[in-house]
Design a protein around this motif. Structure first.
Motif, PDB file in Angstrom:
ATOM      1  N   GLY A 167       7.082 -13.653 -13.557  1.00 10.22           N
ATOM      2  CA  GLY A 167       7.451 -14.174 -14.866  1.00 10.22           C
ATOM      3  C   GLY A 167       7.860 -13.086 -15.830  1.00 10.22           C
ATOM      4  O   GLY A 167       8.647 -13.306 -16.747  1.00 10.22           O
ATOM      5  N   ASP A 168       7.328 -11.883 -15.626  1.00  6.24           N
ATOM      6  CA  ASP A 168       7.749 -10.753 -16.447  1.00  6.24           C
ATOM      7  C   ASP A 168       7.907  -9.462 -15.656  1.00  6.24           C
ATOM      8  O   ASP A 168       8.335  -8.437 -16.183  1.00  6.24           O
ATOM      9  N   ARG A 169       7.563  -9.488 -14.354  1.00  5.03           N
ATOM     10  CA  ARG A 169       7.712  -8.289 -13.538  1.00  5.03           C
ATOM     11  C   ARG A 169       7.645  -8.648 -12.055  1.00  5.03           C
ATOM     12  O   ARG A 169       7.192  -9.738 -11.679  1.00  5.03           O
ATOM     13  N   PHE A 170       8.100  -7.721 -11.235  1.00  4.60           N
ATOM     14  CA  PHE A 170       7.985  -7.851  -9.785  1.00  4.60           C
ATOM     15  C   PHE A 170       6.716  -7.151  -9.317  1.00  4.60           C
ATOM     16  O   PHE A 170       6.460  -5.999  -9.695  1.00  4.60           O
ATOM     17  N   LEU A 171       5.939  -7.836  -8.494  1.00  5.14           N
ATOM     18  CA  LEU A 171       4.746  -7.201  -7.944  1.00  5.14           C
ATOM     19  C   LEU A 171       5.118  -6.146  -6.904  1.00  5.14           C
ATOM     20  O   LEU A 171       4.435  -5.133  -6.764  1.00  5.14           O
ATOM     21  N   VAL A 172       6.197  -6.408  -6.154  1.00  3.48           N
ATOM     22  CA  VAL A 172       6.671  -5.460  -5.150  1.00  3.48           C
ATOM     23  C   VAL A 172       7.953  -4.824  -5.654  1.00  3.48           C
ATOM     24  O   VAL A 172       8.919  -5.521  -5.970  1.00  3.48           O
ATOM     25  N   GLU A 173       7.962  -3.492  -5.731  1.00  4.67           N
ATOM     26  CA  GLU A 173       9.138  -2.748  -6.148  1.00  4.67           C
ATOM     27  C   GLU A 173       9.582  -1.840  -4.999  1.00  4.67           C
ATOM     28  O   GLU A 173       8.768  -1.416  -4.183  1.00  4.67           O
ATOM     29  N   PRO A 174      10.877  -1.556  -4.925  1.00  4.39           N
ATOM     30  CA  PRO A 174      11.382  -0.777  -3.779  1.00  4.39           C
ATOM     31  C   PRO A 174      10.728   0.601  -3.711  1.00  4.39           C
ATOM     32  O   PRO A 174      10.583   1.290  -4.729  1.00  4.39           O
ATOM     33  N   SER A 175      10.355   0.975  -2.494  1.00  3.73           N
ATOM     34  CA  SER A 175       9.652   2.249  -2.319  1.00  3.73           C
ATOM     35  C   SER A 175       9.844   2.777  -0.907  1.00  3.73           C
ATOM     36  O   SER A 175      10.246   2.057   0.007  1.00  3.73           O
ATOM     37  N   ALA A 176       9.535   4.053  -0.740  1.00  2.00           N
ATOM     38  CA  ALA A 176       9.504   4.692   0.574  1.00  2.00           C
ATOM     39  C   ALA A 176       8.205   5.478   0.670  1.00  2.00           C
ATOM     40  O   ALA A 176       7.677   5.961  -0.349  1.00  2.00           O
ATOM     41  N   THR A 177       7.676   5.597   1.892  1.00  2.00           N
ATOM     42  CA  THR A 177       6.396   6.282   2.076  1.00  2.00           C
ATOM     43  C   THR A 177       6.450   7.244   3.253  1.00  2.00           C
ATOM     44  O   THR A 177       7.260   7.100   4.174  1.00  2.00           O
ATOM     45  N   VAL A 178       5.567   8.231   3.198  1.00  2.00           N
ATOM     46  CA  VAL A 178       5.343   9.118   4.333  1.00  2.00           C
ATOM     47  C   VAL A 178       3.845   9.315   4.471  1.00  2.00           C
ATOM     48  O   VAL A 178       3.132   9.493   3.486  1.00  2.00           O
ATOM     49  N   ARG A 179       3.376   9.272   5.703  1.00  2.00           N
ATOM     50  CA  ARG A 179       1.973   9.545   6.022  1.00  2.00           C
ATOM     51  C   ARG A 179       1.930  10.807   6.879  1.00  2.00           C
ATOM     52  O   ARG A 179       2.533  10.852   7.968  1.00  2.00           O
ATOM     53  N   ARG A 180       1.257  11.825   6.385  1.00  2.00           N
ATOM     54  CA  ARG A 180       1.032  13.055   7.148  1.00  2.00           C
ATOM     55  C   ARG A 180      -0.451  13.378   7.084  1.00  2.00           C
ATOM     56  O   ARG A 180      -0.995  13.628   6.011  1.00  2.00           O
ATOM     57  N   GLY A 181      -1.107  13.352   8.230  1.00  2.00           N
ATOM     58  CA  GLY A 181      -2.541  13.595   8.244  1.00  2.00           C
ATOM     59  C   GLY A 181      -3.265  12.540   7.429  1.00  2.00           C
ATOM     60  O   GLY A 181      -3.027  11.341   7.563  1.00  2.00           O
ATOM     61  N   ASP A 182      -4.140  12.991   6.549  1.00  2.00           N
ATOM     62  CA  ASP A 182      -4.914  12.065   5.726  1.00  2.00           C
ATOM     63  C   ASP A 182      -4.157  11.612   4.486  1.00  2.00           C
ATOM     64  O   ASP A 182      -4.598  10.676   3.800  1.00  2.00           O
ATOM     65  N   TYR A 183      -3.019  12.244   4.187  1.00  2.00           N
ATOM     66  CA  TYR A 183      -2.328  11.979   2.922  1.00  2.00           C
ATOM     67  C   TYR A 183      -1.135  11.044   3.097  1.00  2.00           C
ATOM     68  O   TYR A 183      -0.398  11.130   4.085  1.00  2.00           O
ATOM     69  N   LYS A 184      -0.967  10.216   2.109  1.00  2.00           N
ATOM     70  CA  LYS A 184       0.161   9.287   2.073  1.00  2.00           C
ATOM     71  C   LYS A 184       0.830   9.392   0.708  1.00  2.00           C
ATOM     72  O   LYS A 184       0.184   9.227  -0.327  1.00  2.00           O
ATOM     73  N   LEU A 185       2.132   9.646   0.716  1.00  2.00           N
ATOM     74  CA  LEU A 185       2.917   9.692  -0.509  1.00  2.00           C
ATOM     75  C   LEU A 185       3.802   8.454  -0.592  1.00  2.00           C
ATOM     76  O   LEU A 185       4.414   8.047   0.397  1.00  2.00           O
ATOM     77  N   MET A 186       3.863   7.862  -1.784  1.00  2.00           N
ATOM     78  CA  MET A 186       4.730   6.722  -2.042  1.00  2.00           C
ATOM     79  C   MET A 186       5.710   7.096  -3.156  1.00  2.00           C
ATOM     80  O   MET A 186       5.307   7.613  -4.192  1.00  2.00           O
ATOM     81  N   ARG A 187       7.000   6.842  -2.900  1.00  2.00           N
ATOM     82  CA  ARG A 187       8.019   7.059  -3.913  1.00  2.00           C
ATOM     83  C   ARG A 187       8.584   5.702  -4.335  1.00  2.00           C
ATOM     84  O   ARG A 187       9.165   4.982  -3.527  1.00  2.00           O
ATOM     85  N   PHE A 188       8.392   5.353  -5.608  1.00  2.00           N
ATOM     86  CA  PHE A 188       8.913   4.104  -6.149  1.00  2.00           C
ATOM     87  C   PHE A 188      10.234   4.394  -6.861  1.00  2.00           C
ATOM     88  O   PHE A 188      10.277   5.136  -7.845  1.00  2.00           O
ATOM     89  N   PHE A 189      11.301   3.780  -6.357  1.00  2.00           N
ATOM     90  CA  PHE A 189      12.637   4.088  -6.843  1.00  2.00           C
ATOM     91  C   PHE A 189      12.877   3.503  -8.240  1.00  2.00           C
ATOM     92  O   PHE A 189      12.681   2.310  -8.469  1.00  2.00           O
ATOM     93  N   ALA A 190      13.295   4.371  -9.161  1.00  2.00           N
ATOM     94  CA  ALA A 190      13.737   3.981 -10.513  1.00  2.00           C
ATOM     95  C   ALA A 190      12.674   3.238 -11.307  1.00  2.00           C
ATOM     96  O   ALA A 190      13.000   2.520 -12.246  1.00  2.00           O
ATOM     97  N   ARG A 191      11.405   3.422 -10.977  1.00  2.00           N
ATOM     98  CA  ARG A 191      10.348   2.685 -11.658  1.00  2.00           C
ATOM     99  C   ARG A 191       9.952   3.326 -12.983  1.00  2.00           C
ATOM    100  O   ARG A 191       9.429   2.682 -13.893  1.00  2.00           O
ATOM    101  N   GLY A 192      10.193   4.614 -13.120  1.00  2.00           N
ATOM    102  CA  GLY A 192       9.726   5.333 -14.287  1.00  2.00           C
ATOM    103  C   GLY A 192      10.676   5.278 -15.470  1.00  2.00           C
ATOM    104  O   GLY A 192      11.746   4.653 -15.413  1.00  2.00           O
ATOM    105  N   PRO A 193      10.309   5.921 -16.563  1.00  2.00           N
ATOM    106  CA  PRO A 193      11.157   5.964 -17.770  1.00  2.00           C
ATOM    107  C   PRO A 193      12.534   6.547 -17.459  1.00  2.00           C
ATOM    108  O   PRO A 193      12.645   7.535 -16.718  1.00  2.00           O
TER     109      PRO A 193
END
Length: 602
Positions: free
Chosen positions: A399-425
């Protein structure tokens, strides 16, 4: 990142001939929308899965296995091709749409509703891919596919992708009905009330029996536990009596569907044992993505399941959307009851199966996965690899936002990085970083507190996207935070009540009408115009009609006829000029006999 297997064709053929005498049979069982904790062996205290539990006791259970995408079609394509969805371009579940698109591309613009312009994803598994079925068939295997496909109909169905025998498949994202009559042209109706998964499982058993003397490869891709949520009445009643409202998993129909799925696994395993084939058959059991957890989804107002302790579910790039159960059984080669924490992905099935069968891919074949055989045989506890995922689309508008936004992820070892495209200011990408060993629920974003790790993994992710030649979302210059959206049936309605007010009605397919009346209801009567597209013309500028204040009655309503009577109307845009406050209160589309086609309050 990119793993290329193979030697010269001579050595490939030599390996096939050397291995042919002992080639194992392959059965790949894929559940639909089964979450990581949707079986007892993975922690459910509500769902009953004795056959899957037994399978885990006889094989190896992976605790950190991933689907290549949080939605079905891309993961299925990754299994068949051995390539990530980013490389294929099939990053969305579009296998049922009418348009045939074999190459992903970027549109020039997007609706102001979206922060990012997202790709037009591939809608079919291109027959140019050398599928797992084709590779096995070329090595002397008999091949069969039973159940869901969702990677295209017609010439893109399973029977044209290396399978000798098929039932099910096509572009169906789900069964029309779990009980006969199925109303699907790829699954013949059976006796009234027959369950579709029991039917296709029976056909799989029949195929195995008929090919018991040959090496065989069977896809049993079950429809359970995808919506529509239907199950045997007696099973639903059973779980109604066992339901604990305090348990996050408490939907009886879901539990009944899980049991039906589990019984199909048991039927396959019993058949293999009865035929004396269980010792030389590799059985792989997994799911195409995480469990569906959103309220008010297409099929149910209740969340069908819970992926706790994982975050979110189907559609999300968080762990609940991509981490899935994976069990592999191969007596004599895989230790019974083994549990592995090695990182695994659905792109690994292709190279693993070929490795187990002694088949060496050609030197030109690109496979993004790695063989799990060293882990399965206990020669290695971990694999030197990273896990990637690209989901380039928006889902679940609230109604005012998308719960799922486009993103890409990488998992290396214990760490996982998520990049959300164009989500920021200003349309900037935003990063989230999690240590999954310490925070499996992804509740503590470490991106700001561990900037060096964020930079390292973001560079690794970018390298993967570049290597895959992936179409990735970019900032939308037309984004307007004041735009909102509603959905009525198959019509999406975006509207803006500020600055330059408009309403835009977008349809998946043209309306079956060549003339309609657009009924406007305005709080602030103003002049404007209506533009529309047709089946024959995709340009809004080709069809336009203006309206003035004189067209409105005292209640602020007007009816404007649009359409030239020659081509079906598709999209409609209404623009209002000179309004100083929110003008729109409602829009309706009426047929000439004044029957409503679409009606919505704004």
């Amino acid at each position: 990142m990119r793993y290329v297997f193979g030697f010269y064709a001579y050595f490939s053929m030599l390996s096939i001939l050397q291995a042919s005498a002992a080639q194992p049979n392959i059965v790949l069982i894929l559940a639909d929308d089964l979450g990581w904790t949707d079986t007892a062996v993975y922690g459910s205290t509500y769902y009953q899965t004795p056959n899957i539990d037994k399978l885990a006791k006889q094989g190896m259970r992976f605790t950190e296995a991933y689907a290549a995408c949080p939605l079905c079609s891309p993961t299925r394509a990754s299994i068949m091709s051995g390539q990530y969805p980013a490389r294929i371009g099939m990053t969305a579940a579009f296998g049922h749409v009418k348009e045939v698109r074999l190459k992903a591309g970027m549109p020039e613009s997007a609706s102001p509703l979206f922060k990012a312009v997202t790709p037009n994803a591939v809608t079919r598994l291109d027959t140019a891919h050398y599928t797992l079925a084709e590779a096995l068939k070329g090595a002397g295997y008999s091949t069969a596919h039973f159940g869901k496909w969702h990677m295209g109909s017609g010439e893109y169905m399973a029977k044209y992708q290396g399978f000798d025998v098929t039932m099910g498949g096509g572009g169906y994202p789900a069964p029309v009905s779990y009980f006969s009559p199925y109303k699907m042209d790829t699954v013949p109706d059976g006796p009234v009330g027959e369950h579709i998964d029991r039917k296709i499982t029976g056909e799989a058993v029949k195929f195995i029996r008929e090919h018991k003397k040959d090496p065989f490869y069977v896809n049993l891709w079950l429809y359970d536990v995808h919506g529509p949520f239907q199950a045997d009445a007696d099973l639903i009643k059973k779980y109604e009596q066992l339901c604990d409202p305090e348990n996050p998993q408490h939907l009886p129909v879901m539990a009944a569907m899980v049991e039906t799925m589990d019984s199909c696994v048991g039927e396959i395993m019993n058949a293999l044992k009865d035929l004396g084939l269980d010792k030389n058959t590799i059985v792989i059991f997994s799911s195409d993505n995480g469990g569906l957890v959103d309220e008010g989804n297409y099929y149910s107002q209740q969340p069908p399941t819970s992926n706790a302790p994982l975050r979110e579910g189907k559609g999300y790039n968080y762990e609940g959307g991509t981490r899935v159960p994976l069990i592999i059984r191969w007596p004599g080669r895989v230790e019974a009851g083994a549990v592995s924490g090695a990182l695994a992905s659905s792109v690994d099935f292709y190279p693993t199966v070929l490795d187990a069968a002694g088949i060496v891919p050609s030197k030109d074949q690109v496979l993004d996965g790695v063989s799990l055989l060293p882990v399965l045989e206990g020669k290695s506890l971990q694999l030197d690899r990273d896990i990637f995922c690209l989901f380039s689309h928006y889902l679940h508008y609230t109604g005012d936002r998308f719960l799922v936004e486009p993103s890409a992820t990488v998992r290396r070892g214990d760490y996982k990085l998520m990049r959300f495209f164009a989500r920021g200011p200003g349309g900037q990408d935003e990063l989230e970083l999690y240590n999954l060993k310490d925070d499996i629920g992804e509740s503590r974003n470490l991106a700001d507190t561990m900037p060096e790790k964020s930079v390292e993994l973001n560079a690794l992710l970018q390298s993967y996207l570049d290597d895959s030649d992936a179409c990735v979302p970019v900032a939308n210059k037309s984004y307007n935070p004041n735009v909102r959206m509603k959905q009525v049936g198959h019509t999406y309605i975006t509207y803006c009540q500020q600055e330059q007010p408009y309403v835009f009605l977008f349809n998946d397919n043209p309306m079956p009408h060549k003339k309609v009346a657009v009924k406007l209801r305005l709080d602030c009567v103003s002049p404007g115009k209506i533009l529309w597209t047709t089946k024959a013309s995709a340009s809004l500028k080709d069809h336009t009609v203006s309206f003035t204040r004189k067209d409105f009655d005292q209640a602020g309503e007007a009816e404007i006829l649009i359409g030239d009577g020659t081509s079906e109307i598709k999209d409609i845009r209404i623009e209002v000029y000179g309004a100083t406050e929110a003008p729109f209160s409602g829009v309706a589309v009426l047929k000439e006999n004044r029957t409503e086609v679409i009606s919505v309050d704004l």
